[in-house]
Scaffold this active site. Structure first.
Site: not given
Ligand code: SAH
Ligand code: SF4
Length: 345
Positions: A90, A103, A110, A114, A210, A328
């Site tokens: 996407e 984006c 992934c 997380c 972070l 996000c």
């Molecule tokens: N993998 C990379 C980039 C993609 S995720 C990373 O983790 O940085 C992009 C952002 O979306 C990250 O900062 C992550 O913390 C945030 N994110 C992921 N799931 C989310 C959610 N359910 N609600 C709000 N932000 C979220």
């Molecule tokens: Fe992958 Fe975590 Fe970024 Fe989601 S927030 S895309 S699981 S690294």
């Protein structure tokens, strides 16, 4: 057969020379692929018919395809792209006062897992190659969308696919007219990748997810923290070569009762002290079966205030495209789900 979109400029020169053509053909071809967004060898009318025929025997131009799209009330557009092996990814386009940010995804799924992230909850399928990464921009431009800024914040962890990602960043900055200042790579915090990136990629902006001020909290929501604990991550960032006038962005997803207390804000302010940075607070976006909730507005403002009082630039990221699950952490790349208008585009 070679996919011309996977070859870098030097390899394209070699390719044309191997066919006994002058190397300026490589320049022309790159202009057609990356500026004119041409999707086939046959469409390159600057080449003679016989040259096009000769090329088509050896090579082709790969294309991702648009499977579906949705437009949110706030003008955010979400796109479902199909890849040649049947996988889907996407992209999300967010127009905002004169600029338009895409984006981009870097992997199918992934592996980082997380717990607050929908992409993470579906597991890892494979890396995207350089062509599949830049094609998200090329396809949308061909459809008439303007793209001024790029964030690598779609599906996937960019630094877990650093080779293809840095190739793609080089294409964007040298061939597609996107300044590195307008590109941001967001990482979960892979320390080796953060060290390597400035050595092999153009100087794009760095964002670090972070999301927690202590190892205890971060371990619970981000499994990667067991491999690269906060101290090691912060130490790496202190050594990171930041360009003059730029800052590292810390992303912090706010989860009610987990990392949203004023105490957490105070601890956050002390761990990032001294790093030229800004902090983006992202209220948690729920997805089905997600185990967390967003804090209320009051709590978010209190968290922000603690950081502002300590001298930080802190932004509450407004959630875009929530009604179409484009915000996000809501991306999953499934071919059904939140797309209601299949076949319309
Ligand atoms: N993998 C990379 C980039 C993609 S995720 C990373 O983790 O940085 C992009 C952002 O979306 C990250 O900062 C992550 O913390 C945030 N994110 C992921 N799931 C989310 C959610 N359910 N609600 C709000 N932000 C979220
Ligand atoms: Fe992958 Fe975590 Fe970024 Fe989601 S927030 S895309 S699981 S690294």
């Amino acid at each position: 057969m070679v996919d011309l979109k996977t070859l870098n400029p030097n390899q394209l020169v070699e390719f044309f020379e191997s066919l006994n053509h002058d190397k300026f053909r490589a320049r022309q071809l790159m202009h057609w692929i990356y500026q004119r967004n041409e999707s086939s060898i046959d469409g390159i009318t600057e080449f003679s018919v016989s040259l096009r025929q000769q090329l088509a025997k050896r090579a082709y131009i790969s294309n991702i395809e648009l499977i579906d799209s949705r437009t949110s009330k706030d003008a955010t557009e979400k796109f479902l792209f199909g890849l040649s092996d049947g996988e889907a990814i996407e992209g999300v386009l967010m127009p905002d006062s004169g600029k338009s940010t895409l984006c981009v995804s870097t992997q199918v799924g992934c592996a980082m897992g997380c717990r607050f992230c929908r992409t993470g909850s579906t597991g890892f399928k494979r890396n995207l190659n350089v062509a599949e990464i830049v094609d998200q921009i090329i396809l949308l431009r061909r459809m008439g969308r303007s793209i001024t800024n790029v964030v690598l914040m779609g599906m996937g962890e960019p630094l877990a696919n650093i080779k293809e990602v840095s190739d793609a960043l080089r294409r964007m900055t040298t061939l597609m007219g996107i300044s590195p200042k307008r590109i941001t790579l967001s990482t979960v915090g892979l320390v080796e990748g953060i060290e390597e990136l400035p050595l092999i990629a153009p100087p794009v902006n760095l964002a670090v997810s972070l999301n927690a001020p202590t190892n205890e909290i971060r371990n619970k929501i981000m499994p990667i923290n067991r491999r690269y604990p906060i101290e090691q991550l912060i130490e790496t960032l202190r050594a990171y070569p930041i360009k003059r006038g730029r800052r590292i962005t810390f992303e912090y997803v706010l989860l009610r009762g987990v990392n949203d207390s004023e105490e957490s804000a105070r601890m956050l302010s002390s761990i990032v002290r001294g790093i030229p940075c800004k902090i983006n607070l992202i209220p948690f976006n729920a997805f089905e079966d997600s185990p967390f909730e967003s804090p209320g507005h009051e709590q978010i403002l209190r968290f922000q205030e603690v950081l502002i009082d300590r001298g930080y630039s802190v932004f509450i990221r407004k959630s875009r495209g929530q009604d179409i699950a484009a915000a996000c952490g809501q991306l999953r790349g499934n071919r059904t789900g939140t797309y209601g208008n299949r076949g319309k585009v």
